[in-house]
Design a protein around this motif. Structure first.
Motif, PDB file in Angstrom:
ATOM      1  N   UNK A 116       0.887  -1.154   0.000  1.00 28.10           N
ATOM      2  CA  UNK A 116       0.000   0.000   0.000  1.00 28.10           C
ATOM      3  C   UNK A 116       0.924   1.203   0.000  1.00 28.10           C
ATOM      4  N   UNK A 117       0.811   2.021  -1.020  1.00 30.47           N
ATOM      5  CA  UNK A 117       1.675   3.180  -1.171  1.00 30.47           C
ATOM      6  C   UNK A 117       0.896   4.446  -0.837  1.00 30.47           C
ATOM      7  N   UNK A 118       1.636   5.480  -0.494  1.00 27.34           N
ATOM      8  CA  UNK A 118       1.008   6.733  -0.072  1.00 27.34           C
ATOM      9  C   UNK A 118       1.625   7.890  -0.854  1.00 27.34           C
ATOM     10  N   UNK A 119       0.747   8.781  -1.343  1.00 27.75           N
ATOM     11  CA  UNK A 119       1.161   9.927  -2.158  1.00 27.75           C
ATOM     12  C   UNK A 119       0.487  11.182  -1.626  1.00 27.75           C
ATOM     13  N   UNK A 120       1.160  12.315  -1.756  1.00 30.51           N
ATOM     14  CA  UNK A 120       0.533  13.576  -1.349  1.00 30.51           C
ATOM     15  C   UNK A 120      -0.631  13.866  -2.287  1.00 30.51           C
ATOM     16  N   UNK A 121      -1.781  14.144  -1.722  1.00 33.14           N
ATOM     17  CA  UNK A 121      -2.955  14.437  -2.536  1.00 33.14           C
ATOM     18  C   UNK A 121      -2.788  15.752  -3.301  1.00 33.14           C
ATOM     19  N   UNK A 122      -1.995  16.642  -2.787  1.00 35.46           N
ATOM     20  CA  UNK A 122      -1.812  17.947  -3.433  1.00 35.46           C
ATOM     21  C   UNK A 122      -1.073  17.867  -4.763  1.00 35.46           C
ATOM     22  N   UNK A 123      -0.122  16.906  -4.887  1.00 39.61           N
ATOM     23  CA  UNK A 123       0.689  16.874  -6.109  1.00 39.61           C
ATOM     24  C   UNK A 123       1.103  15.474  -6.582  1.00 39.61           C
ATOM     25  N   UNK A 124       0.690  14.412  -5.898  1.00 39.66           N
ATOM     26  CA  UNK A 124       1.002  13.056  -6.336  1.00 39.66           C
ATOM     27  C   UNK A 124       2.414  12.583  -6.055  1.00 39.66           C
ATOM     28  N   UNK A 125       3.152  13.325  -5.261  1.00 38.15           N
ATOM     29  CA  UNK A 125       4.529  12.931  -4.922  1.00 38.15           C
ATOM     30  C   UNK A 125       4.476  11.789  -3.901  1.00 38.15           C
ATOM     31  N   UNK A 126       5.256  10.703  -4.145  1.00 35.45           N
ATOM     32  CA  UNK A 126       5.206   9.558  -3.233  1.00 35.45           C
ATOM     33  C   UNK A 126       5.963   9.787  -1.932  1.00 35.45           C
ATOM     34  N   UNK A 127       5.511   9.076  -0.885  1.00 37.49           N
ATOM     35  CA  UNK A 127       6.277   8.996   0.353  1.00 37.49           C
ATOM     36  C   UNK A 127       7.587   8.271   0.062  1.00 37.49           C
ATOM     37  N   UNK A 128       8.561   8.454   0.927  1.00 34.31           N
ATOM     38  CA  UNK A 128       9.850   7.801   0.717  1.00 34.31           C
ATOM     39  C   UNK A 128       9.783   6.293   0.936  1.00 34.31           C
ATOM     40  N   UNK A 129       8.869   5.842   1.805  1.00 34.42           N
ATOM     41  CA  UNK A 129       8.729   4.411   2.098  1.00 34.42           C
ATOM     42  C   UNK A 129       7.276   4.000   1.871  1.00 34.42           C
ATOM     43  N   UNK A 130       7.050   2.706   1.566  1.00 33.52           N
ATOM     44  CA  UNK A 130       5.666   2.235   1.454  1.00 33.52           C
ATOM     45  C   UNK A 130       4.922   2.407   2.773  1.00 33.52           C
ATOM     46  N   UNK A 131       3.629   2.678   2.694  1.00 31.80           N
ATOM     47  CA  UNK A 131       2.798   2.780   3.884  1.00 31.80           C
ATOM     48  C   UNK A 131       2.678   1.404   4.540  1.00 31.80           C
ATOM     49  N   UNK A 132       2.411   0.378   3.737  1.00 31.25           N
ATOM     50  CA  UNK A 132       2.412  -1.020   4.189  1.00 31.25           C
ATOM     51  C   UNK A 132       3.226  -1.809   3.175  1.00 31.25           C
ATOM     52  N   UNK A 133       4.152  -2.602   3.661  1.00 30.66           N
ATOM     53  CA  UNK A 133       5.083  -3.329   2.786  1.00 30.66           C
ATOM     54  C   UNK A 133       4.987  -4.831   3.025  1.00 30.66           C
ATOM     55  N   UNK A 134       5.414  -5.594   2.053  1.00 31.63           N
ATOM     56  CA  UNK A 134       5.553  -7.053   2.138  1.00 31.63           C
ATOM     57  C   UNK A 134       4.248  -7.759   2.527  1.00 31.63           C
ATOM     58  N   UNK A 135       3.163  -7.415   1.832  1.00 28.40           N
ATOM     59  CA  UNK A 135       1.892  -8.092   2.058  1.00 28.40           C
ATOM     60  C   UNK A 135       1.985  -9.537   1.551  1.00 28.40           C
ATOM     61  N   UNK A 136       1.248 -10.432   2.167  1.00 29.90           N
ATOM     62  CA  UNK A 136       1.271 -11.840   1.754  1.00 29.90           C
ATOM     63  C   UNK A 136       0.567 -12.077   0.428  1.00 29.90           C
ATOM     64  N   UNK A 137      -0.320 -11.175   0.048  1.00 24.13           N
ATOM     65  CA  UNK A 137      -1.086 -11.344  -1.178  1.00 24.13           C
ATOM     66  C   UNK A 137      -1.120 -10.009  -1.923  1.00 24.13           C
ATOM     67  N   UNK A 138      -1.673 -10.023  -3.123  1.00 24.43           N
ATOM     68  CA  UNK A 138      -1.768  -8.819  -3.932  1.00 24.43           C
ATOM     69  C   UNK A 138      -3.022  -8.036  -3.542  1.00 24.43           C
ATOM     70  N   UNK A 139      -2.863  -6.838  -2.992  1.00 29.99           N
ATOM     71  CA  UNK A 139      -4.046  -6.070  -2.573  1.00 29.99           C
ATOM     72  C   UNK A 139      -4.849  -5.607  -3.784  1.00 29.99           C
ATOM     73  N   UNK A 140      -6.169  -5.680  -3.668  1.00 29.47           N
ATOM     74  CA  UNK A 140      -7.018  -5.271  -4.780  1.00 29.47           C
ATOM     75  C   UNK A 140      -7.843  -4.039  -4.479  1.00 29.47           C
ATOM     76  N   UNK A 141      -8.368  -3.936  -3.270  1.00 28.66           N
ATOM     77  CA  UNK A 141      -9.236  -2.818  -2.914  1.00 28.66           C
ATOM     78  C   UNK A 141      -8.812  -2.258  -1.567  1.00 28.66           C
ATOM     79  N   UNK A 142      -8.990  -0.971  -1.404  1.00 22.11           N
ATOM     80  CA  UNK A 142      -8.799  -0.350  -0.106  1.00 22.11           C
ATOM     81  C   UNK A 142      -9.940   0.643   0.090  1.00 22.11           C
ATOM     82  N   UNK A 143     -10.230   0.947   1.334  1.00 19.41           N
ATOM     83  CA  UNK A 143     -11.333   1.839   1.657  1.00 19.41           C
ATOM     84  C   UNK A 143     -10.917   2.726   2.818  1.00 19.41           C
TER      85      UNK A 143
END
Length: 109
Positions: free
Chosen positions: A77-104
Motif C-alpha cells: 500500500x503506497x502513499x502519495x501527497x494528494x496535493x501533487x502526487x509525490x510519493x512517500x519515501x517508504x511504502x505505507x504497508x510493505x511485504x503483504x502476503x497477497x496482492x491487494x485489490x481494494x482499499x477503503x
C-alpha cells in the motif's frame, strides 16, 4: 461530453472520485491520472512507477492529505501527497502476503 486521453489512460483498472475530480489507476502504464469532470480534462497525477507503483488496483483518500494506492505488483500500500502526487519515501504497508485489490477509507472517531 466525451473524455479521451489515450496517451494517459492505458488499461484503467480502478476509479475513485473526490469532489469533482475522478482519479483513474492505470495498469498499462503503471500510473494514476486525474480527470477534472467539469472541464473534462485529464492530467497526470502519479507518474509511471513512482514510489514503486506496479499495477495500481485500489485507490482511497485519507483525511491526512494523502492518497493511498494498493499496488498489486509490488504487494504494497503506497502513499502519495494528494496535493501533487509525490510519493512517500517508504511504502505505507510493505511485504503483504497477497496482492491487494481494494482499499477503503475508514474514519476512526
Amino acid at each position: 461530453g466525451k473524455i479521451a486521453a489515450p496517451d494517459l489512460i492505458d488499461k484503467p483498472i480502478h476509479l475513485a472520485v473526490n469532489g469533482r475530480t475522478l482519479y483513474i489507476g492505470n495498469r498499462g502504464n503503471e500510473s494514476v491520472v486525474k480527470c477534472e469532470l467539469r472541464r473534462e480534462q485529464v492530467t497526470p497525477f502519479i507518474q509511471p512507477q513512482a514510489g514503486g507503483l506496479k499495477n495500481p488496483s485500489g485507490l482511497a483518500f485519507g483525511d491526512d492529505g494523502y492518497f493511498y494506492v494498493a499496488s498489486r505488483g509490488s504487494r504494497q500500500i503506497l502513499r502519495y501527497r494528494l496535493s501533487d502526487g509525490v510519493p512517500d519515501l517508504k511504502p505505507f504497508i510493505d511485504q503483504l502476503d497477497d496482492e491487494p485489490e481494494f482499499i477503503e477509507r475508514v474514519d476512526w472517531q
